[in-house]
Design a protein around this motif. Structure first.
Motif, PDB file in Angstrom:
ATOM      1  N   SER A  11       0.836  -1.215   0.000  1.00 55.78           N
ATOM      2  CA  SER A  11       0.000   0.000   0.000  1.00 55.78           C
ATOM      3  C   SER A  11       0.862   1.252   0.000  1.00 55.78           C
TER       4      SER A  11
ATOM      5  N   GLU B  52       1.550   4.108  -2.939  1.00 56.14           N
ATOM      6  CA  GLU B  52       1.353   5.523  -2.644  1.00 56.14           C
ATOM      7  C   GLU B  52       2.624   6.313  -2.949  1.00 56.14           C
TER       8      GLU B  52
ATOM      9  N   ILE C 142      -9.607  -6.975  -4.683  1.00 52.89           N
ATOM     10  CA  ILE C 142      -9.101  -5.602  -4.652  1.00 52.89           C
ATOM     11  C   ILE C 142      -9.462  -4.954  -5.983  1.00 52.89           C
TER      12      ILE C 142
ATOM     13  N   GLN D 154      -9.104  -0.008  -3.882  1.00 54.48           N
ATOM     14  CA  GLN D 154     -10.049  -0.241  -2.791  1.00 54.48           C
ATOM     15  C   GLN D 154     -10.154  -1.722  -2.464  1.00 54.48           C
ATOM     16  N   LYS D 155     -10.260  -1.979  -1.190  1.00 55.99           N
ATOM     17  CA  LYS D 155     -10.396  -3.350  -0.695  1.00 55.99           C
ATOM     18  C   LYS D 155     -11.882  -3.706  -0.640  1.00 55.99           C
ATOM     19  N   LYS D 156     -12.280  -4.711  -1.420  1.00 57.40           N
ATOM     20  CA  LYS D 156     -13.660  -5.167  -1.465  1.00 57.40           C
ATOM     21  C   LYS D 156     -13.811  -6.421  -0.597  1.00 57.40           C
TER      22      LYS D 156
ATOM     23  N   ASP E  75      -6.466   7.443  -3.818  1.00 57.95           N
ATOM     24  CA  ASP E  75      -7.197   6.894  -2.680  1.00 57.95           C
ATOM     25  C   ASP E  75      -6.820   5.411  -2.591  1.00 57.95           C
ATOM     26  N   ILE E  76      -5.904   5.077  -1.675  1.00 57.20           N
ATOM     27  CA  ILE E  76      -5.351   3.727  -1.604  1.00 57.20           C
ATOM     28  C   ILE E  76      -5.646   3.114  -0.235  1.00 57.20           C
ATOM     29  N   ASP E  77      -6.457   2.046  -0.235  1.00 58.34           N
ATOM     30  CA  ASP E  77      -6.738   1.326   1.008  1.00 58.34           C
ATOM     31  C   ASP E  77      -5.538   0.471   1.406  1.00 58.34           C
ATOM     32  N   THR E  78      -5.534   0.035   2.665  1.00 56.78           N
ATOM     33  CA  THR E  78      -4.491  -0.881   3.131  1.00 56.78           C
ATOM     34  C   THR E  78      -4.844  -2.299   2.676  1.00 56.78           C
ATOM     35  N   ILE E  79      -3.961  -2.837   1.835  1.00 57.07           N
ATOM     36  CA  ILE E  79      -4.223  -4.167   1.255  1.00 57.07           C
ATOM     37  C   ILE E  79      -3.054  -5.116   1.509  1.00 57.07           C
TER      38      ILE E  79
ATOM     39  N   SER F  16      -7.201   4.913  -7.773  1.00 53.88           N
ATOM     40  CA  SER F  16      -8.042   4.403  -6.689  1.00 53.88           C
ATOM     41  C   SER F  16      -7.793   2.913  -6.515  1.00 53.88           C
TER      42      SER F  16
END
Length: 673
Positions: A546, A550, A614, A608-610, A567-571, A606
């Motif tokens: 992640s 970034e 991902i 995102q963690k679903k 917009d980067i989620d923690t994956i 972007s």
């Protein structure tokens, strides 16, 4: 028509009698005399016979007769006959008379006529010889396109020989641009074609090209083994053309290994066979290599003698590759004489004339200039050319390039043992089936059997093409994995070995107070670190995927005029090490393509963690492109690599692009198990 047949029979008989009586020249003069007495289609028939009779023999006026035949054929709307003689004339200019630039001009002017050429064999030969003119003229990229076109026409015409030749020549051209893996694969296709045809001569020609390919990447022992077989075959048959070509290449290998005495010995043998076989078009390149080799061992008297021979016929040394090689040989000669400024001027001239487009030519020139500027005391320019030379050498010995070539060779040998069907075999089979079907049609006239055979063949072909695609897909993915492994190893080696040594050197030069060396050591250390980071992003292991992504976006944002929002989620906990690296490379490639081609002012990233995957979305507002066209182009390796990396991590990649509205890249990455 009867008169035409009568004239052709009479003159064919007259020529045969003339040969038997040893009065070949008189028969030619008689035929020329008859040409001047006739006109129209009868004159064209005689000109055609005359030109074929003196084919490529300048002493009997081939140039004049060929041009007259082509002009009259065009005037009488005999397009296919004109095309045949035009292709032969272009071959003569580029391959026999040593005038590739004239061959290029004639080819371009003939193509510009936009003639309706119905005979695909003649048209394929025309493009093949046009490609030769561009290749020997030093314009390798253009030659590749023409060879490819010749191969397509040969395939349509069902001409296996022309197809095999086009692939052999295309392989040589790819090798000249440093694309060794592509060259090796195409050469394997040519070898299979000639093996199927049982064409020993052309098969040995491909072997010669493979030996050249080996020597370019330093596999000299393998190259020597192949060439020994070729020399033995050619000696048994007194094939002077094959002997001079092979011995010349052996001499070049010896020079690359700095065994100049052996190189000169082989060059003199090659020159002997070139003269014995009256292969005047090949003499210039041998003389140029002799000049360079004698200069390199400081045998300046011998070099001066060779130069005197060259200057007696200097016009032959002023075109295409011969012109480039002659200029570089002169530069080496003057360097050895101590005429450093003359050597510099000759070498720098090559940049202004655009003769160093290919990596091989650039390597030679940078090598000379590095030594010349060092002798002139210009350390800055010497270091500049040394850096360029080192970069080219690194690209030649790049582990991915060498491994890929080795893989292709292994794959080829395995196919031969196990009879595995691939696309090149499908092409050969297609040609064979065409020929068989033609014979069956003439013998039995059984339309039903032909139709069933075609349906069965097409079904078989489709199955095997799909099998080949799966094979190449697995190979591409394995090649990417191997590339990343080697990049990681090289990055560690650079950091742990070279980097540490440069750091120590930097400290010592700083302590010694030598500012110039201190600056050189510090800048070299920075370059090593930059190269190391480019080879393998260590931030993935240190910070997690992640933060690494970034950081990648922020770095590009800071160094370009594009405004990024992300917009980067923690994956980090959802991807294993390999999948994290592949995701990083995909995002990196997309952003690099955006910076190079999109002309956008803003972009969003972007990630995102679903629930079970991902979701990655990268959007720009740039000029867009035609995705189907881009993925279909052979040079679009970046786009193809993206698709293969996505397959490695079992992901779904979608690219949506609209001209002047922007591009959206979406990636669905399942969680690593």
């Amino acid at each position: 028509m009867i008169r035409f047949i009568y004239i052709a029979i009479i003159f064919s008989y007259a020529i045969g009698i003339a040969q038997e009586r040893g009065i070949y020249k008189d028969s030619i003069q008689q035929l020329v005399s008859e040409v001047h007495k006739t006109s129209g289609s009868f004159k064209l028939a005689l000109l055609d016979s005359l030109t074929k009779r003196v084919m490529h023999q300048s002493e009997y006026g081939y140039d004049e007769h060929a041009r007259a035949t082509i002009d009259l054929a065009l005037e009488l709307d005999s397009i296919d006959l004109a095309t045949y003689h035009a292709s032969q004339y272009i071959f003569y200019l580029a391959n026999r008379d040593g005038k590739p630039r004239e061959g290029i001009n004639y080819f371009d002017s003939f193509i510009a006529k936009d003639l309706k050429i119905l005979n695909k064999n003649h048209k394929a030969q025309l493009y093949l010889n046009g490609g030769d003119s561009y290749f020997f003229g030093g314009e390798t990229s253009r030659s590749i396109a023409l060879y490819e076109r010749a191969g397509s026409l040969a395939l349509e015409a069902g001409d296996s020989l022309l197809l095999g030749k086009s692939k052999t020549y295309m392989s040589d051209a790819y090798a000249d641009t440093g694309k060794f893996a592509e060259a090796g694969l195409i050469l394997s296709e040519a070898e299979l074609i000639f093996e199927t045809m049982k064409d020993t001569f052309n098969l040995l020609t491909t072997r010669n090209s493979r030996a050249n390919l080996y020597s370019r990447i330093g596999f000299y022992d393998e190259a020597h083994e192949v060439r020994n077989e070729i020399v033995q075959w050619a000696e048994q048959r007194n094939d002077y053309r094959m002997l001079q070509s092979t011995l010349y290449n052996v001499a070049i290998d010896a020079r690359l290994k700095e065994d100049y005495a052996k190189s000169i010995s082989y060059l003199n043998k090659a020159l002997h066979f070139a003269k014995l076989g009256e292969l005047d078009g090949y003499v210039p390149k041998i003389q140029i290599s002799l000049l360079k080799s004698y200069a390199l061992i400081d045998s300046l008297d011998q070099a001066r003698s060779v130069l005197a021979n060259i200057e007696q016929d200097s016009d032959r040394y002023e075109q295409g590759l011969d012109a480039f090689n002659f200029t570089t040989a002169l530069a080496v000669y003057h360097f050895k004489l101590g005429n450093f400024r003359k050597a510099r001027d000759l070498s720098e001239k090559l940049f202004s004339t655009g003769s160093v487009k290919d990596f091989g030519n650039a390597k030679v020139v940078h090598d000379i200039l590095s030594s010349v500027y060092d002798s002139l005391g210009d350390s800055k320019m010497a270091y500049y050319h040394f850096q360029k030379l080192a970069g080219i050498r690194d690209s030649i010995t790049d582990i991915q390039n060498v491994r890929a070539l080795t893989y292709y060779q292994t794959l080829y040998e395995t196919k031969r043992r196990d009879a595995t069907i691939s696309e090149q075999q499908a092409e050969i089979a297609f040609l064979d089936v065409q020929n068989k079907l033609k014979r069956q049609w003439l013998i039995s006239g059984s339309i039903g059997i032909v139709i069933l055979g075609i349906i069965g063949y097409l079904t078989w072909l489709q199955i095997n093409v799909q099998r080949r695609k799966r094979l190449m897909g697995r190979f591409s993915q394995e090649l990417i994995r191997t590339q990343e492994t080697e990049r990681s190893r090289l990055a560690r080696d650079l950091h742990d070995s070279v980097g540490q040594k440069l750091m120590l050197l930097s400290k010592k030069t700083k302590a010694a107070g030598d500012q110039q060396l201190e600056f050189l050591a510090a800048s070299s250390l920075d370059e090593i670190r930059t190269i190391s980071r480019g080879l393998h992003p260590a931030s993935i292991e240190k910070l997690g995927i992640s933060k690494a992504l970034e950081g990648l976006v922020n770095q590009i944002d800071a160094n370009t005029e594009i405004l990024f929002t992300c917009d980067i989620d923690t994956i980090d906990d959802q991807l294993n090490k390999e999948n994290a690296l592949q995701l990083y490379r995909i995002v990196q490639e997309v952003l690099n393509n955006m910076v190079k081609h999109s002309k956008t002012r803003s972009a969003t990233v972007s990630i995102q963690k679903k629930a079970h995957h991902i979701g990655v979305q990268i959007v720009d507002s740039g000029q867009g492109f035609q995705f189907s066209d881009a993925i279909g182009k052979s040079e679009s390796l970046g786009m193809r690599t993206l698709m293969e990396r996505a397959k490695i991590i079992n992901s779904k990649l979608e690219v949506t692009s609209i001209i002047n509205q922007g591009t959206t890249v979406q990636l669905v990455v399942p969680f690593s198990s």
